[in-house]
Motif scaffolding. Structure first.
Motif, short mmCIF file in Angstrom:
data_model
loop_
_atom_site.label_atom_id
_atom_site.label_comp_id
_atom_site.label_asym_id
_atom_site.label_seq_id
_atom_site.Cartn_x
_atom_site.Cartn_y
_atom_site.Cartn_z
N HIS A 24 -24.54 71.84 -39.40
CA HIS A 24 -25.81 71.18 -39.78
C HIS A 24 -25.87 70.99 -41.29
O HIS A 24 -26.77 71.50 -41.96
N ILE A 59 -29.06 59.44 -34.02
CA ILE A 59 -29.79 59.69 -35.26
C ILE A 59 -31.29 59.41 -35.06
O ILE A 59 -31.91 58.64 -35.79
N THR A 60 -31.82 60.06 -34.01
CA THR A 60 -33.27 60.02 -33.75
C THR A 60 -33.91 61.31 -34.27
O THR A 60 -33.20 62.27 -34.59
N ARG A 83 -30.39 65.93 -33.79
CA ARG A 83 -30.80 67.30 -33.49
C ARG A 83 -30.07 67.72 -32.23
O ARG A 83 -29.85 66.90 -31.32
N GLY A 126 -31.31 55.23 -32.38
CA GLY A 126 -32.27 55.51 -33.45
C GLY A 126 -31.91 54.72 -34.69
O GLY A 126 -31.10 55.16 -35.50
N LEU A 127 -32.50 53.53 -34.82
CA LEU A 127 -32.13 52.68 -35.97
C LEU A 127 -33.25 52.73 -37.02
O LEU A 127 -33.87 51.72 -37.33
N GLY A 128 -33.49 53.94 -37.55
CA GLY A 128 -34.49 54.09 -38.61
C GLY A 128 -33.81 54.04 -39.96
O GLY A 128 -32.81 53.35 -40.15
N ARG A 129 -34.39 54.81 -40.92
CA ARG A 129 -33.83 54.81 -42.28
C ARG A 129 -32.34 55.18 -42.27
O ARG A 129 -31.52 54.49 -42.86
N ILE A 130 -32.00 56.28 -41.58
CA ILE A 130 -30.61 56.74 -41.62
C ILE A 130 -29.73 55.87 -40.71
O ILE A 130 -28.60 55.52 -41.07
N THR A 142 -33.65 51.82 -29.53
CA THR A 142 -34.82 52.51 -30.06
C THR A 142 -35.92 52.28 -29.02
O THR A 142 -35.72 51.52 -28.07
N ARG A 143 -37.08 52.89 -29.21
CA ARG A 143 -38.16 52.63 -28.25
C ARG A 143 -38.69 51.21 -28.44
O ARG A 143 -39.09 50.55 -27.50
N HIS A 144 -38.71 50.76 -29.72
CA HIS A 144 -39.20 49.41 -30.01
C HIS A 144 -38.08 48.61 -30.65
O HIS A 144 -37.49 49.06 -31.64
N ASP A 158 -22.79 67.74 -35.69
CA ASP A 158 -23.33 68.48 -36.84
C ASP A 158 -24.47 69.39 -36.42
O ASP A 158 -24.89 70.25 -37.19
N VAL A 207 -26.48 61.64 -44.96
CA VAL A 207 -26.40 61.80 -43.50
C VAL A 207 -25.54 60.68 -42.91
O VAL A 207 -24.71 60.91 -42.03
N THR A 262 -37.40 63.15 -27.47
CA THR A 262 -35.96 62.83 -27.37
C THR A 262 -35.17 63.94 -26.68
O THR A 262 -33.94 63.88 -26.68
#
Ligand code: NDP
Length: 319
Positions: free
Chosen positions: A278, A201-202, A231, A150-154, A173-175, A255, A103, A208
């Motif tokens: 997608h 990338i959330t 999404r 959105g700074l998560g895994r991806i 991000t929210r946090h 995408d 991704v 969201t």
């Protein structure tokens, strides 16, 4: 011994269907295609297997009194009514981690494609236009300012790649994430105002929905590009079309779409967008890894073992 019965709710690839069929009695989408067969099988169905875009609403769970778990081949699970599943103590599992690379690769690919106009350049050569002179100049990516929503895994995998491009990186991000040194902004709008490329990338879902609206696009500005690998629901798609038509932003790499696989004709007709179907996790290697994890979750459940990858909301009932 009778095999547990599983309802498949998406068109799943053979490398997932085959191990499912070996271990379970599989009912492939009969809830959509064969009401009589579904009514007969429903009381015995103990698990649902689906994909990242699958819908499992409360109404479907209501018809499955023996349902014990839901396994999603995908990291996003916004189509699953997790609250309804939790009420029934039905854990939901997904496939996080194994698709980060793909991704993130596609996010970078879209950024390069839209800024450097790679698809248009390909057309330019094929159509013989090169014979009439060089292409107009494009926009440089290396060294530009990247904003990640959105700074998560991806998101972190995207940042890792962008660092190698010498990009400056900021995020929202929210946090706030104290473990990273990237600059934090408290909202997508504040972030958009400070970057050249805004990558989404959330997760999808209610939290969201239309996070990126006309105001965020205005903040991104006429030199800014939007990349969405999250999404379709995260963007107000009509506002995006308007922004692209009116030069409010420079371009977009997309995408995912609000009503996919339907993509607005207006978007399909634009020259300043790059559109992909997608397919961010769509390599053989990654889809195999996702399928393996989706099956491992089902097998663990029926073996009475802890689930390898429950969604965060279900961790309390899946140990
Ligand atoms: P993670 O859960 O690791 O990361 C999600 C990030 O989003 C977190 O940093 C979270 O931080 C942030 N976030 C959540 N809600 C908001 C919000 N309202 N505003 C700002 N930030 C928010 O997920 P992954 O990185 O593994 O995956 C992210 C998503 O990518 C998936 O849920 C899916 O929708 C999409 N995806 C798309 C694919 C494709 O094919 N295009 C393939 C795979 C995934 P915090 O909680 O602090 O807000």
């Amino acid at each position: 011994m009778l095999k547990p019965e599983v309802l498949v709710v998406a068109k799943l690839p053979p490398f997932l269907m085959e191990p499912l069929q070996q271990a379970y009695t599989v009912h492939d989408r009969i809830h959509e295609t064969d009401a009589a067969a579904f009514a007969k099988a429903a009381p015995r169905i103990r698990a649902i297997a689906g994909g990242g875009e699958s819908k499992v609403p409360r109404a479907l769970m209501d018809q499955l009194p023996a349902l014990e778990m839901i396994s999603v081949m995908g990291v996003g699970y916004d189509g699953i009514d997790v609250a309804a599943a939790m009420e029934r103590r039905v854990p939901v599992t997904h496939t996080p981690g194994v698709l980060n690379d793909d991704v993130a690769d596609l996010a970078i690919g879209l950024m390069l494609s839209v800024a450097r106009r790679i698809p248009q350049a390909d057309q330019y050569v094929r159509a013989g236009q090169w014979l009439n002179g060089p292409m107009p100049l494009a926009r440089k990516v290396s060294g530009a300012r990247l904003g990640i929503v959105g700074l998560g895994r991806i998101g972190q995998a995207i940042a890792d790649r962008a660092r190698a491009f010498g990009m400056s990186i900021a995020y929202t991000t929210r946090h706030q994430k104290p473990e990273v040194s990237y600059r934090y902004y408290p909202s997508a709008q504040a972030l958009a105002a400070e970057v050249d490329f805004l990558v989404l990338i959330t997760p999808g879902g209610a939290g969201t929905r239309k996070l990126v609206n006309a105001d965020v696009l205005k903040a991104l500005g006429p030199q800014g590009y939007l990349i969405n690998v999250a999404r379709g629901s995260v963007v107000d798609e009509s506002a995006l079309v308007e922004a692209l038509q009116n030069g409010v932003i420079a371009g977009a790499g997309l995408d995912v779409f609000e009503n996919e696989p339907n993509v607005p004709a207006a978007l399909r007709g634009m020259d300043n967008v790059v559109l992909t179907p997608h397919m961010a996790s769509g390599t053989r290697q990654t889809r195999q890894a996702m399928a393996d994890l989706a099956v491992a979750n089902l097998h663990a459940h029926f073996a009475g073992q802890p689930l390898p990858s429950p969604v965060p909301e279900c961790r309390s009932i899946s140990a």
